[in-house]
Scaffold this motif. Structure first.
Motif, PDB file in Angstrom:
ATOM      1  N   VAL A  24       7.275   4.304   5.963  1.00 40.87           N
ATOM      2  CA  VAL A  24       6.370   5.442   6.116  1.00 40.87           C
ATOM      3  C   VAL A  24       7.089   6.487   6.962  1.00 40.87           C
ATOM      4  CG1 VAL A  24       4.230   6.253   7.183  1.00 40.87           C
ATOM      5  CG2 VAL A  24       4.238   4.123   5.876  1.00 40.87           C
ATOM      6  N   GLN A  25       7.077   7.729   6.522  1.00 42.67           N
ATOM      7  CA  GLN A  25       7.724   8.825   7.248  1.00 42.67           C
ATOM      8  C   GLN A  25       6.687   9.881   7.603  1.00 42.67           C
ATOM      9  OE1 GLN A  25      11.316  10.013   7.956  1.00 42.67           O
ATOM     10  NE2 GLN A  25       9.924  11.247   9.202  1.00 42.67           N
ATOM     11  N   THR A  26       6.535  10.162   8.896  1.00 40.85           N
ATOM     12  CA  THR A  26       5.673  11.266   9.307  1.00 40.85           C
ATOM     13  C   THR A  26       6.475  12.557   9.278  1.00 40.85           C
ATOM     14  OG1 THR A  26       4.280   9.868  10.718  1.00 40.85           O
ATOM     15  CG2 THR A  26       4.239  12.230  11.143  1.00 40.85           C
ATOM     16  N   LEU A  27       5.943  13.559   8.592  1.00 39.11           N
ATOM     17  CA  LEU A  27       6.609  14.863   8.481  1.00 39.11           C
ATOM     18  C   LEU A  27       6.011  15.788   9.543  1.00 39.11           C
ATOM     19  CD1 LEU A  27       6.546  15.042   4.583  1.00 39.11           C
ATOM     20  CD2 LEU A  27       8.546  14.577   6.024  1.00 39.11           C
ATOM     21  N   HIS A  28       6.574  15.746  10.735  1.00 39.98           N
ATOM     22  CA  HIS A  28       6.071  16.549  11.840  1.00 39.98           C
ATOM     23  C   HIS A  28       6.421  18.032  11.675  1.00 39.98           C
ATOM     24  CE1 HIS A  28       4.768  13.225  14.436  1.00 39.98           C
ATOM     25  NE2 HIS A  28       5.847  12.576  14.014  1.00 39.98           N
ATOM     26  N   ASN A  29       7.494  18.298  10.926  1.00 39.53           N
ATOM     27  CA  ASN A  29       7.929  19.683  10.698  1.00 39.53           C
ATOM     28  C   ASN A  29       8.409  19.813   9.261  1.00 39.53           C
ATOM     29  OD1 ASN A  29      10.679  18.727  10.609  1.00 39.53           O
ATOM     30  ND2 ASN A  29      10.703  18.728  12.840  1.00 39.53           N
ATOM     31  N   TYR A  55      -0.671   2.211   6.164  1.00 42.00           N
ATOM     32  CA  TYR A  55       0.258   1.080   6.144  1.00 42.00           C
ATOM     33  C   TYR A  55      -0.065   0.129   4.990  1.00 42.00           C
ATOM     34  CZ  TYR A  55       2.213   2.213  10.775  1.00 42.00           C
ATOM     35  OH  TYR A  55       2.852   2.814  11.833  1.00 42.00           O
ATOM     36  N   GLN A  56      -1.363  -0.112   4.772  1.00 42.27           N
ATOM     37  CA  GLN A  56      -1.765  -0.989   3.692  1.00 42.27           C
ATOM     38  C   GLN A  56      -1.325  -0.433   2.337  1.00 42.27           C
ATOM     39  OE1 GLN A  56      -3.145  -4.026   3.874  1.00 42.27           O
ATOM     40  NE2 GLN A  56      -3.019  -4.174   1.636  1.00 42.27           N
ATOM     41  N   LYS A  57      -1.526   0.855   2.150  1.00 39.88           N
ATOM     42  CA  LYS A  57      -1.135   1.499   0.896  1.00 39.88           C
ATOM     43  C   LYS A  57       0.376   1.435   0.700  1.00 39.88           C
ATOM     44  CE  LYS A  57      -1.610   5.798  -1.739  1.00 39.88           C
ATOM     45  NZ  LYS A  57      -2.172   7.173  -1.760  1.00 39.88           N
ATOM     46  N   ALA A  58       1.138   1.625   1.779  1.00 37.74           N
ATOM     47  CA  ALA A  58       2.598   1.629   1.689  1.00 37.74           C
ATOM     48  C   ALA A  58       3.156   0.235   1.369  1.00 37.74           C
ATOM     49  CB  ALA A  58       3.200   2.137   2.990  1.00 37.74           C
ATOM     50  N   THR A  59       2.456  -0.805   1.800  1.00 38.10           N
ATOM     51  CA  THR A  59       2.966  -2.162   1.584  1.00 38.10           C
ATOM     52  C   THR A  59       2.514  -2.751   0.262  1.00 38.10           C
ATOM     53  OG1 THR A  59       1.083  -3.051   2.838  1.00 38.10           O
ATOM     54  CG2 THR A  59       3.125  -2.672   4.050  1.00 38.10           C
ATOM     55  N   GLU A  60       1.606  -2.090  -0.433  1.00 38.28           N
ATOM     56  CA  GLU A  60       1.140  -2.614  -1.725  1.00 38.28           C
ATOM     57  C   GLU A  60       2.229  -2.472  -2.789  1.00 38.28           C
ATOM     58  OE1 GLU A  60      -2.430  -0.446  -2.374  1.00 38.28           O
ATOM     59  OE2 GLU A  60      -3.660  -1.808  -1.166  1.00 38.28           O
TER      60      GLU A  60
END
Length: 387
Positions: free
Chosen positions: A104-109, A382-387
């Motif tokens: 999972v990557q948070t796009l802060h900018n 997180y659940q969606k990313a691990t499915e």
């Protein structure tokens, strides 16, 4: 869950650093095991270090190896990247991919779309590189730190990883902080199916303030994109009708300090701790947010809502949606100091409406920006990313 968090800290602390640390604490407080790998740009010293960093910005084999070793020993269920630039590099995605661990990557900018990560150049919004396979205008204008060679390195990183499908294939899910940002990343080529929206949050809850101080407040980096010129010009129009306290430092510190000596009501307090800022916010009548660029999700606004301070903000980018007119604040035309002054005067002339806004901002915080609400969203992601 077992979560590995990766973060590259900038030399000047900012909201990204606060959010990354806050989410780590949030996970730990809810019983999850967290491995934390943080590197700092403070380590970039001297010419040789800068040259090495330029090369590693494109692909850092040492960072890939380091992350691979942590994955092998910690065995995370998921890896959450907050910032990979410049020391970690996109190579960390390969380490996760090869180990079969979702990312999972948070796009802060806007780093994946723009060399300076801000869509801001020469005093205004610039989208010249948006959607371009090779974002060459950034090199022409030396958009990264005013350095053409450094900008070329960033552009090479963006071009290479777009071409090899890194952004598309190596990240399971992206988090943007607002829907405005989500739409920009879709326009820039990221698959919309992989982008979810989750705002920032504030914990612990600082509690409701009184607003009894009777002053306006600005909190942020003292730099051009933050609209300091507009702010100072507006206070010249107001001519002392309400005090303005400015908190922060940056490239325009000297300019703001000079204004504090000449413009009635302006006071520069410099950089303060989080607790000191929150104490000031609790007594502030209004928060001024005059940005000229596409802000991500300013923690300052979350803090203002938490303590019940209405926000007078530029109607630009994410701020257009984060501020609800007549409920949590007021919009003014970006860069228009006279319009900003007029909106401040309106607030001073309507104390009953301002009092209601104070209550509404607190309601907004409790509904959207608490740790509890954010934790539920993070777990769903997180659940969606691990499915």
């Amino acid at each position: 869950m077992r979560v590995l968090v990766l973060h590259n800290r900038y030399q000047i602390p900012g909201g990204e650093d606060v959010v990354a640390q806050s989410e780590k604490t949030l996970l730990e407080d809810n019983g999850h095991s967290v491995a934390w790998l943080e590197v700092s740009n403070d380590d970039i010293t001297g010419l040789w270090s800068q040259i090495k960093t330029a090369a590693n910005t494109i692909y850092s084999y040492s960072s890939k190896q380091r992350v691979s070793e942590i994955i092998a020993s910690f065995k995370p269920d998921i890896v959450h990247v907050h910032n990979f630039f410049p020391l970690l590099s996109p190579a960390v995605y390969d380490a996760c991919y090869e180990a079969g661990v979702p990312v999972v990557q948070t796009l802060h900018n806007y780093r994946l779309l723009c060399a300076n990560a801000e869509f801001f150049r020469d005093g205004g919004v610039c989208e010249d590189c948006l959607g371009k396979v090779i974002p060459w205008p950034g090199v022409v204008h030396s958009c990264y730190r005013g350095n053409r060679a450094a900008t070329a390195a960033v552009t090479a990183m963006l071009t290479l990883h777009r071409a090899r499908g890194t952004w598309r294939d190596r990240v399971n899910l992206y988090i943007t902080l607002t829907d405005f940002a989500r739409q920009k990343f879709i326009a820039g080529g990221l698959p919309g199916s992989k982008i979810v929206v989750k705002p920032n949050f504030l914990h612990p809850d600082p509690g409701f303030g009184t607003g009894a101080g009777g002053y306006a407040l600005f909190v942020g980096r003292l730099s051009q994109e933050k609209g300091l010129d507009t702010l100072i010009a507006a206070w010249k129009h107001l001519d002392g009708k309400i005090p303005l306290k400015i908190v922060g430092d940056g490239p325009q510190t000297l300019q703001v300090a000079e204004a504090a000596q000449k413009v009635p009501g302006v006071e520069l307090l410099g950089r303060l701790s989080k607790n000191e800022v929150l104490a000031l916010m609790k007594e502030a009548l209004i928060l001024i947010f005059p940005s000229l660029w596409y802000e991500g999700f300013p923690m300052t606004i979350v803090e203002a809502y938490a303590v019940g301070v209405p926000v007078i903000a530029s109607q630009i980018g994410s701020l257009s949606a984060l501020i609800h007119p007549s409920r949590t604040g007021i919009h003014f035309r970006p860069g228009d100091s006279e319009d900003l002054a007029a909106k401040v005067e309106w607030a001073l002339a309507h104390p009953a409406e301002l009092t209601q806004m104070r209550r509404d901002t607190r309601v907004e915080f409790e509904a959207k920006y608490t740790a509890e609400a954010n934790y539920q969203q993070l777990m769903e992601i997180y659940q969606k990313a691990t499915e």
